[in-house]
Design a protein around this motif. Structure first.
Motif, mmCIF file in Angstrom:
data_model
loop_
_atom_site.group_PDB
_atom_site.id
_atom_site.type_symbol
_atom_site.label_atom_id
_atom_site.label_comp_id
_atom_site.label_asym_id
_atom_site.label_seq_id
_atom_site.Cartn_x
_atom_site.Cartn_y
_atom_site.Cartn_z
ATOM 1 N N UNK A 170 0.827 -1.209 0.000
ATOM 2 C CA UNK A 170 0.000 0.000 0.000
ATOM 3 C C UNK A 170 0.860 1.256 0.000
ATOM 4 N N UNK A 171 1.986 1.215 0.676
ATOM 5 C CA UNK A 171 2.898 2.351 0.632
ATOM 6 C C UNK A 171 3.396 2.570 -0.797
ATOM 7 N N UNK A 172 3.727 1.501 -1.481
ATOM 8 C CA UNK A 172 4.157 1.571 -2.876
ATOM 9 C C UNK A 172 3.069 2.155 -3.772
ATOM 10 N N UNK A 173 1.805 1.882 -3.426
ATOM 11 C CA UNK A 173 0.685 2.390 -4.215
ATOM 12 C C UNK A 173 0.287 3.812 -3.821
ATOM 13 N N UNK A 174 1.045 4.438 -2.927
ATOM 14 C CA UNK A 174 0.825 5.842 -2.613
ATOM 15 C C UNK A 174 0.098 6.122 -1.315
#
Length: 203
Positions: A170-174
């Motif tokens: 989720x961090x990678x997805x912003x």
């Protein structure tokens, strides 16, 4: 099929190797989801994925994806008691009832259902990918479909209650974490993150 492709291209190009081994993409946003596909399998482009709306014929296959994703993919972050409580929190009937809400999409790979995801209003409620289909970009495709739907509806942001396993995805997805919280599954406590993402245009 995936192993065959890897072996074929591995023989034809010795400099090409699989991405570093990591825990597989997993579950639920409302308490979990997948590991980042940022280091996805380099042969993902050869895979016949299809992301489409949930159909009634899919329902019988969802519970096995749900339970296998939890039991196998989250083992680095949750002990057996926690995984048992989590995977048994939904029965076949209750999962079907839950998925009747909001927007649910599934991932097919070679005519096999290998993942599903759900958004209810501005909440990413679930993303589950079967561990046998890990790290080839399926979780990212499922998520992006839901985000696109939210943007079409004019949503200003998205929230997700995300497992420790899913945090990096989720961090990678912003998404940004607003801190840890505790979820109860049949009297067993699981730590997760509350995460949010703005969809506001900065153009």
């Amino acid at each position: 099929m995936l192993d065959w492709i890897r072996r074929f291209f591995g023989r034809s190009d010795a400099s090409t190797s699989a991405a570093p081994a990591q825990p597989a993409p997993a579950p639920e946003a409302s308490a979990q989801s997948a590991h980042p596909d940022s280091e996805a399998d380099p042969f993902a482009a050869f895979m016949p994925f299809q992301i489409r709306p949930l159909q009634s014929s899919d329902l019988s296959r969802l519970i096995s994806v749900f339970r296998d994703a939890i039991q196998i993919s989250t083992a680095n972050h949750y002990d057996q008691q926690q995984r048992d409580a989590w995977s048994q929190a939904q029965s076949h009937e209750s999962l079907i009832s839950l998925l009747s809400e909001g927007e649910t999409v599934v991932a097919e790979w070679d005519q096999e259902l290998v993942g599903f995801a759900q958004r209810i209003d501005d909440d990413i409620n679930m993303i589950y990918v079967h561990p046998d289909s890990a790290r080839v970009g399926i979780a990212t495709l499922l998520y992006q479909h839901l985000e696109d739907g939210a943007r079409v509806e004019g949503r200003e942001g998205l929230t997700a209650h995300v497992s420790l396993t899913a945090h990096d995805f989720f961090q990678f997805m912003g998404f940004n974490s607003e801190g840890e919280e505790q979820a109860d599954r049949g009297g067993v406590t699981l730590t997760r993150h509350l995460m949010r993402k703005s969809l506001a245009s900065h153009g």
